[in-house]
Design an enzyme around this catalytic site. Structure first.
Site, mmCIF file in Angstrom:
data_model
loop_
_atom_site.group_PDB
_atom_site.id
_atom_site.type_symbol
_atom_site.label_atom_id
_atom_site.label_comp_id
_atom_site.label_asym_id
_atom_site.label_seq_id
_atom_site.Cartn_x
_atom_site.Cartn_y
_atom_site.Cartn_z
ATOM 1 N NE ARG A 27 18.714 36.401 12.718
ATOM 2 C CZ ARG A 27 18.693 37.272 13.721
ATOM 3 N NH1 ARG A 27 18.230 36.909 14.897
ATOM 4 N NH2 ARG A 27 19.140 38.491 13.553
ATOM 5 C CE LYS B 33 7.983 22.804 -3.572
ATOM 6 N NZ LYS B 33 7.490 22.675 -4.951
ATOM 7 C CD GLU C 246 -3.419 18.611 -5.898
ATOM 8 O OE1 GLU C 246 -2.566 17.812 -6.319
ATOM 9 O OE2 GLU C 246 -3.496 19.792 -6.285
ATOM 10 C CE LYS D 137 3.554 17.647 -0.966
ATOM 11 N NZ LYS D 137 2.866 18.905 -1.023
ATOM 12 C CD GLU E 105 9.924 20.636 -7.817
ATOM 13 O OE1 GLU E 105 9.340 21.102 -6.835
ATOM 14 O OE2 GLU E 105 9.644 20.892 -8.987
ATOM 15 N NE ARG F 268 8.214 19.005 -2.770
ATOM 16 C CZ ARG F 268 8.352 19.509 -1.551
ATOM 17 N NH1 ARG F 268 9.493 19.427 -0.915
ATOM 18 N NH2 ARG F 268 7.335 20.078 -0.942
ATOM 19 C CG ASN G 50 4.207 20.171 -10.252
ATOM 20 O OD1 ASN G 50 3.357 20.462 -9.405
ATOM 21 N ND2 ASN G 50 5.400 20.718 -10.288
ATOM 22 C CG HIS H 4 -0.155 20.413 -10.871
ATOM 23 N ND1 HIS H 4 -0.727 19.173 -10.707
ATOM 24 C CD2 HIS H 4 -0.371 21.090 -9.709
ATOM 25 C CE1 HIS H 4 -1.246 19.096 -9.484
ATOM 26 N NE2 HIS H 4 -1.043 20.241 -8.860
ATOM 27 C CG HIS I 122 0.301 25.678 -12.984
ATOM 28 N ND1 HIS I 122 1.521 25.042 -12.849
ATOM 29 C CD2 HIS I 122 -0.323 25.536 -11.789
ATOM 30 C CE1 HIS I 122 1.626 24.551 -11.619
ATOM 31 N NE2 HIS I 122 0.517 24.836 -10.956
ATOM 32 C CG HIS J 9 -4.581 24.005 -7.488
ATOM 33 N ND1 HIS J 9 -3.705 24.308 -8.513
ATOM 34 C CD2 HIS J 9 -4.093 22.882 -6.897
ATOM 35 C CE1 HIS J 9 -2.729 23.414 -8.526
ATOM 36 N NE2 HIS J 9 -2.937 22.541 -7.556
HETATM 37 N N1 NAD Z 1 2.384 24.433 0.233
HETATM 38 C C1 NAD Z 1 2.026 23.574 -0.675
HETATM 39 O O1 NAD Z 1 2.735 22.599 -0.939
HETATM 40 C C2 NAD Z 1 0.724 23.767 -1.363
HETATM 41 C C3 NAD Z 1 0.183 22.749 -2.169
HETATM 42 C C4 NAD Z 1 -1.063 22.956 -2.751
HETATM 43 C C5 NAD Z 1 -1.751 24.141 -2.535
HETATM 44 N N2 NAD Z 1 -1.194 25.117 -1.766
HETATM 45 C C6 NAD Z 1 -1.913 26.380 -1.482
HETATM 46 O O2 NAD Z 1 -3.090 26.053 -0.787
HETATM 47 C C7 NAD Z 1 -4.049 27.088 -0.992
HETATM 48 C C8 NAD Z 1 -5.408 26.458 -1.233
HETATM 49 O O3 NAD Z 1 -5.766 25.718 -0.106
HETATM 50 P P1 NAD Z 1 -7.259 25.223 0.148
HETATM 51 O O4 NAD Z 1 -7.794 24.620 -1.090
HETATM 52 O O5 NAD Z 1 -7.264 24.439 1.405
HETATM 53 O O6 NAD Z 1 -8.054 26.608 0.283
HETATM 54 P P2 NAD Z 1 -8.428 27.555 1.512
HETATM 55 O O7 NAD Z 1 -7.422 27.528 2.573
HETATM 56 O O8 NAD Z 1 -8.745 28.862 0.882
HETATM 57 O O9 NAD Z 1 -9.781 26.889 2.062
HETATM 58 C C9 NAD Z 1 -10.913 26.853 1.238
HETATM 59 C C10 NAD Z 1 -12.130 27.416 1.960
HETATM 60 O O10 NAD Z 1 -12.611 26.445 2.886
HETATM 61 C C11 NAD Z 1 -12.787 27.038 4.175
HETATM 62 N N3 NAD Z 1 -12.607 25.965 5.136
HETATM 63 C C12 NAD Z 1 -11.453 25.449 5.598
HETATM 64 N N4 NAD Z 1 -11.696 24.365 6.348
HETATM 65 C C13 NAD Z 1 -13.039 24.216 6.391
HETATM 66 C C14 NAD Z 1 -13.914 23.265 6.980
HETATM 67 N N5 NAD Z 1 -13.427 22.202 7.646
HETATM 68 N N6 NAD Z 1 -15.245 23.429 6.819
HETATM 69 C C15 NAD Z 1 -15.741 24.462 6.076
HETATM 70 N N7 NAD Z 1 -14.974 25.368 5.476
HETATM 71 C C16 NAD Z 1 -13.623 25.240 5.631
HETATM 72 C C17 NAD Z 1 -11.783 28.135 4.210
HETATM 73 O O11 NAD Z 1 -12.111 29.105 5.155
HETATM 74 C C18 NAD Z 1 -11.865 28.665 2.784
HETATM 75 O O12 NAD Z 1 -12.955 29.526 2.651
HETATM 76 C C19 NAD Z 1 -3.546 27.926 -2.152
HETATM 77 O O13 NAD Z 1 -3.068 29.150 -1.670
HETATM 78 C C20 NAD Z 1 -2.388 27.109 -2.712
HETATM 79 O O14 NAD Z 1 -1.386 27.909 -3.289
HETATM 80 C C21 NAD Z 1 0.017 24.945 -1.172
HETATM 81 ZN ZN ZN Z 2 -1.843 20.838 -6.948
#
Ligand code: NAD
Ligand code: ZN
Length: 383
Positions: A128, A150, A192, A234, A244, A249, A253, A256, A260, A273
């Protein structure tokens, strides 16, 4: 005599629920035990990595935990978006139960947005809910996904559909982790960062304009400054509009709605992204200008900064921005139509101030903004 009003108590609880402590410094893990104790966290942590972050940072992080007297359990998932799945979560719950992890433990998510979202999801649901500590290692995670609470996994019918609001107790950011991050991922996160300049801080925009290459080349103090400012914006937006509800918030976007649509057209595979967001922001700038909100000079400044982003050769070859405009509009609408929803656009009044447009926009205006962006924007390739 001291009287504590029930309202005040409520407010304090509310505030406590709404705030994370964000620390940006190199190295960030020094004195971790004392930090955890101050924040009421036990020194019993599940540490979630992906295969890459385990290899790159795992030994160093776990040896800090040993040194600080932690009891820990490490978990590793494949480094891909598909790890944000119910199957992966289910498997990890099992490993945690077998290791006797209970409510007194917490979870440290050490990786990019995938690990952060999955780790946050598990922490929000396990027993939980146990506290989550975000230890982001990508620029996108440091400035965006690790902040704001989130957390989600994907469903075969859509991304991020199953999740929670689960604020991290701590967000520990060490920009030096970015030294190993591929260039493509740097630009993805930088999209971003630039977005925050557009929507909330004209001075940050100017700073990013002046030091764009310093930051993408990871030069200090520019990198840390950009990360700090972005994380603070942020966090500020999230505190003011956690669920939101008042449109603030939603300004996160910016770009975005277009992005999307582009990501969907690229099957969520060929375009990161942040790349879609960069292209989406070009369209959103033109839309803001064409509708009479943004003056020509600001439009030009905005486009010029976005023009400095670089994309992999394959992405440039696929000419994502040059696709059929009607197809893109249809893709932007695809999941909205089912819900009988309108497209929502975030526009700029000037650089540093965004708003969510409430009224409906004519499709022709959206198509025109895409056409203007297609004509002006020429993506450069990563060297
Ligand atoms: N929760 C939120 O508010 C929010 C906001 C934006 C995006 N997201 C989510 O975030 C995800 C994308 O995140 P991301 O872009 O960090 O991608 P990711 O987590 O897939 O990382 C990208 C790649 O970089 C590698 N990596 C990580 N750190 C590294 C480092 N220091 N050196 C070398 N390689 C490294 C990872 O292993 C991966 O292969 C998506 O799933 C998206 O939906 C969430
Ligand atoms: Zn984004």
């Amino acid at each position: 005599m001291c009287v504590v009003l029930p309202q005040l108590l409520k407010l304090n609880n509310f505030k406590r629920d709404m705030a994370s402590t964000i620390i940006v410094r190199t190295p960030v893990l020094t004195g971790l035990g004392a930090l955890f104790t101050t924040h009421g966290l036990s020194k019993k942590s599940v540490v979630l990595f992906d295969e890459n972050t385990r290899k790159l940072f795992g030994d160093a992080i776990l040896s800090v935990l040993d040194h600080e007297g932690f009891q820990w359990k490490e978990l590793v998932v494949p480094a891909r978006e598909a790890s944000k799945s119910f199957n992966a979560a289910y498997r990890l719950y099992g490993s945690m139960i077998e290791a006797d992890v209970d409510r007194s433990w917490n979870l440290i998510a050490a990786g990019g947005g995938v690990v952060g979202d999955l780790g946050g999801f598990i922490a929000a649901s396990y027993f939980r809910g146990i506290p989550v500590i975000q230890l982001p290692t990508t620029l996108l995670a440091m400035t965006d996904s690790a902040i704001g609470g989130k957390v989600a996994i994907n469903h075969p019918l859509g991304k991020n559909l199953i999740g929670f609001f689960h604020l991290p107790e701590l967000v520990l950011i060490d920009p030096s982790y970015l030294a190993t991050l591929p260039q493509r991922e740097i630009y993805t996160g930088m999209a971003e960062v630039v977005k925050y300049g557009f929507i909330a801080d004209g001075q940050l925009f100017t700073y990013l304009d002046t030091h764009f290459s310093d930051i993408t080349d990871l030069k200090e103090p520019y990198l840390t400054e950009a990360v700090k400012k972005s994380a603070a914006i942020k966090d500020d937006v999230v505190i003011k509009d956690f669920r939101e509800t008042d449109g603030l918030r939603a300004t996160l976007n910016f770009g975005h709605t277009f992005a999307h649509g582009l990501e969907k057209l690229a099957d969520y595979r060929h375009l990161r992204h942040g790349e879609a967001v960069t292209l989406g922001m070009v369209c959103a700038l033109f839309l803001s200008h064409n509708l009479g909100y943004l003056d020509r000079e600001s439009l030009e400044r905005g486009v010029a900064l976005l023009q400095r982003f670089r994309f992999p050769k394959g992405v440039v070859k696929r000419r994502f921005l040059d696709i059929d405009r009607d197809l893109l509009l249809e893709s932007m609408f695809s999941d909205k139509k089912k819900l009988n929803k309108k497209l929502r656009f975030v526009l700029l009044k000037h650089i540093g101030e965004a708003f969510l447009l409430e009224e409906n926009i004519d499709d022709q205006q959206v198509l025109q903004a895409i056409a203007d962006a297609q004509e002006r924007f020429k993506p450069a390739t990563i060297r």
